[in-house]
Design an enzyme around this catalytic site. Structure first.
Site, PDB file in Angstrom:
ATOM      1  N   GLU A  88       0.984 -13.599  12.133  1.00  0.00           N
ATOM      2  CA  GLU A  88       1.550 -12.434  12.855  1.00  0.00           C
ATOM      3  C   GLU A  88       1.505 -11.287  11.979  1.00  0.00           C
ATOM      4  OE1 GLU A  88       2.477 -12.608  15.771  1.00  0.00           O
ATOM      5  OE2 GLU A  88       2.153 -14.870  15.953  1.00  0.00           O
ATOM      6  N   HIS A 147       2.458   3.479  -9.084  1.00  0.00           N
ATOM      7  CA  HIS A 147       2.271   2.070  -9.372  1.00  0.00           C
ATOM      8  C   HIS A 147       3.642   1.637 -10.076  1.00  0.00           C
ATOM      9  CE1 HIS A 147      -1.675   2.252  -7.624  1.00  0.00           C
ATOM     10  NE2 HIS A 147      -2.230   2.867  -8.681  1.00  0.00           N
ATOM     11  N   ARG A 196     -12.119   2.094  -8.505  1.00  0.00           N
ATOM     12  CA  ARG A 196     -10.997   3.264  -8.893  1.00  0.00           C
ATOM     13  C   ARG A 196     -11.235   3.884 -10.223  1.00  0.00           C
ATOM     14  NH1 ARG A 196      -5.289   2.483  -6.037  1.00  0.00           N
ATOM     15  NH2 ARG A 196      -6.052   2.034  -4.021  1.00  0.00           N
ATOM     16  N   ASP A 235       0.815  -1.103  -0.019  1.00  0.00           N
ATOM     17  CA  ASP A 235      -0.024  -0.058  -0.047  1.00  0.00           C
ATOM     18  C   ASP A 235       0.907   1.184   0.029  1.00  0.00           C
ATOM     19  OD1 ASP A 235      -2.207   1.443   0.133  1.00  0.00           O
ATOM     20  OD2 ASP A 235      -2.570   1.403   2.097  1.00  0.00           O
ATOM     21  N   GLY A 236       0.359   2.226  -0.680  1.00  0.00           N
ATOM     22  CA  GLY A 236       0.973   3.658  -0.325  1.00  0.00           C
ATOM     23  C   GLY A 236       1.626   4.015  -1.818  1.00  0.00           C
ATOM     24  N   LEU A 288      11.073 -20.575  -4.690  1.00  0.00           N
ATOM     25  CA  LEU A 288      10.430 -19.683  -4.163  1.00  0.00           C
ATOM     26  C   LEU A 288       8.896 -19.563  -5.087  1.00  0.00           C
ATOM     27  CD1 LEU A 288       9.983 -17.019  -2.054  1.00  0.00           C
ATOM     28  CD2 LEU A 288       9.960 -15.889  -4.203  1.00  0.00           C
TER      29      LEU A 288
HETATM   30  C1  FPP Z   1      -2.031   0.289  -3.337  1.00  0.00           C
HETATM   31  O1  FPP Z   1      -1.619   1.490  -3.077  1.00  0.00           O
HETATM   32  C2  FPP Z   1      -1.289  -0.555  -4.372  1.00  0.00           C
HETATM   33  C3  FPP Z   1      -1.946  -1.074  -5.792  1.00  0.00           C
HETATM   34  C4  FPP Z   1      -3.437  -0.878  -5.739  1.00  0.00           C
HETATM   35  C5  FPP Z   1      -1.343  -1.649  -6.810  1.00  0.00           C
HETATM   36  C6  FPP Z   1      -0.201  -2.478  -6.371  1.00  0.00           C
HETATM   37  C7  FPP Z   1       0.533  -2.565  -7.722  1.00  0.00           C
HETATM   38  C8  FPP Z   1       1.912  -2.668  -7.568  1.00  0.00           C
HETATM   39  C9  FPP Z   1       2.886  -2.660  -6.593  1.00  0.00           C
HETATM   40  C10 FPP Z   1       2.616  -2.737  -8.994  1.00  0.00           C
HETATM   41  C11 FPP Z   1       3.614  -3.814  -9.267  1.00  0.00           C
HETATM   42  C12 FPP Z   1       2.711  -5.395  -8.779  1.00  0.00           C
HETATM   43  C13 FPP Z   1       3.113  -6.254  -9.487  1.00  0.00           C
HETATM   44  C14 FPP Z   1       2.555  -7.538  -8.997  1.00  0.00           C
HETATM   45  C15 FPP Z   1       3.982  -6.531 -10.661  1.00  0.00           C
HETATM   46  P1  FPP Z   1      -2.468   2.664  -3.359  1.00  0.00           P
HETATM   47  O2  FPP Z   1      -2.818   2.995  -4.784  1.00  0.00           O
HETATM   48  O3  FPP Z   1      -3.719   2.248  -2.679  1.00  0.00           O
HETATM   49  O4  FPP Z   1      -1.694   3.703  -2.604  1.00  0.00           O
HETATM   50  P2  FPP Z   1      -2.514   4.909  -1.486  1.00  0.00           P
HETATM   51  O5  FPP Z   1      -2.929   4.269  -0.463  1.00  0.00           O
HETATM   52  O6  FPP Z   1      -1.062   5.769  -1.401  1.00  0.00           O
HETATM   53  O7  FPP Z   1      -3.523   5.590  -2.585  1.00  0.00           O
END
Ligand code: FPP
Length: 254
Positions: A214, A44, A78, A27-28, A138
């Site tokens: 955990e 992203h 979204r 997240d983030g 893995l």
């Molecule tokens: C959440 O952050 C993240 C996502 C919804 C997308 C996760 C995707 C990636 C990390 C890209 C790469 C992944 C792979 C598997 C190749 P958010 O958008 O909710 O962030 P925010 O809370 O700051 O708005």
């Protein structure tokens, strides 16, 4: 160091136990981008590099299963443009990383409502799973269009079908059978859940499977996630006592 090399020279952390299965809520990304006055998609995009780093590092630490929450059932809400760019990013990342993952003996598996994904992504997912199916290193599990409630409803349907077809008696349904019917059937439950980005909730991830995990929450935004933060989570895990409902005395640790 490559993942393959890493797996042959597993260096453990200060004497503690290593989780067999680590799950991560990444997240983030959006906030990371907003802090830099960039569009959310840049966050992203910046989130791909830590995925690569952490796959390699988790293998180096001796983790057997790594499950990443890449896109939730709720993320479909979204803006269309963000969703479509994310799907494009998954396709691109899969195309770019597959050779190296395969070379490094990583087995890829995807969980989620695959029928909701565009054919282009679905085809790549199927090809990636088939190509890496015999790998023994893995196991990297990517949750896309995944929700814990969706997963449990699906499992219930699957079991109900078995009953309707006369292959299963209602009385035979127990926790083990239910687990098997879930998306992570055959995979041990996560021992450790890491969530980046400062929120302290599960957000409909692996609701059944995280029963005894955990939980490690950190403020770091996913694009800033590093080997050091992963190690801090492992150190935290190594200090936990996992009692599964028993007393300390029963486990001989009183
Ligand atoms: C959440 O952050 C993240 C996502 C919804 C997308 C996760 C995707 C990636 C990390 C890209 C790469 C992944 C792979 C598997 C190749 P958010 O958008 O909710 O962030 P925010 O809370 O700051 O708005």
């Amino acid at each position: 160091m490559s993942v393959a090399e890493a797996q042959t020279s597993t260096d453990s952390l200060a004497g503690g136990s290593i989780p067999e299965h680590v799950a991560i809520i990444m997240d983030g990304n959006g906030r990371w981008a907003e802090h830099r006055s960039k569009p959310r998609h840049a966050g992203h995009r910046a989130g791909v590099a830590p995925v690569r780093k952490i796959v390699e590092h988790a293998a180096r630490r001796g983790v057997s299963y790594l499950t990443l929450f890449a896109f939730s059932s709720e993320n479909w809400r979204r803006p269309k443009s963000e969703v479509s760019k994310l799907m494009g990013l998954f396709i691109e990342a899969l195309q770019r990383e597959l050779n190296s993952l395969h070379r490094n003996n990583v087995k890829l598996r995807f969980i989620g409502a695959r029928e909701q994904l565009q054919d282009r992504l679905c085809n790549r997912i199927e090809a990636a799973e088939a190509r890496t199916a015999a790998n023994t290193g893995l196991t990297l599990i990517v949750a896309v269009a995944y929700g814990g409630r969706w997963d449990m409803v699906n499992a219930a349907r699957r079991l109900a079908e078995g009953v309707a077809e006369g292959k299963l008696q209602i009385g035979e349904i127990d926790e083990a059978l239910f687990s098997e019917a879930l998306a992570l059937g055959g995979v041990p439950d996560p021992d450790l859940l890491i969530r980046t980005g400062g929120e302290r909730r599960i957000s409909n991830f692996l609701l059944w499977n995280l029963a005894y995990a955990e939980l490690y929450f950190c403020d770091c935004l996913w694009p800033d996630f590093s080997e050091d933060v992963f190690d801090a989570a492992l150190e935290f895990y190594a200090r936990r006592q996992r009692r599964y409902g028993n007393t300390q005395k029963q486990l001989g640790i009183a």
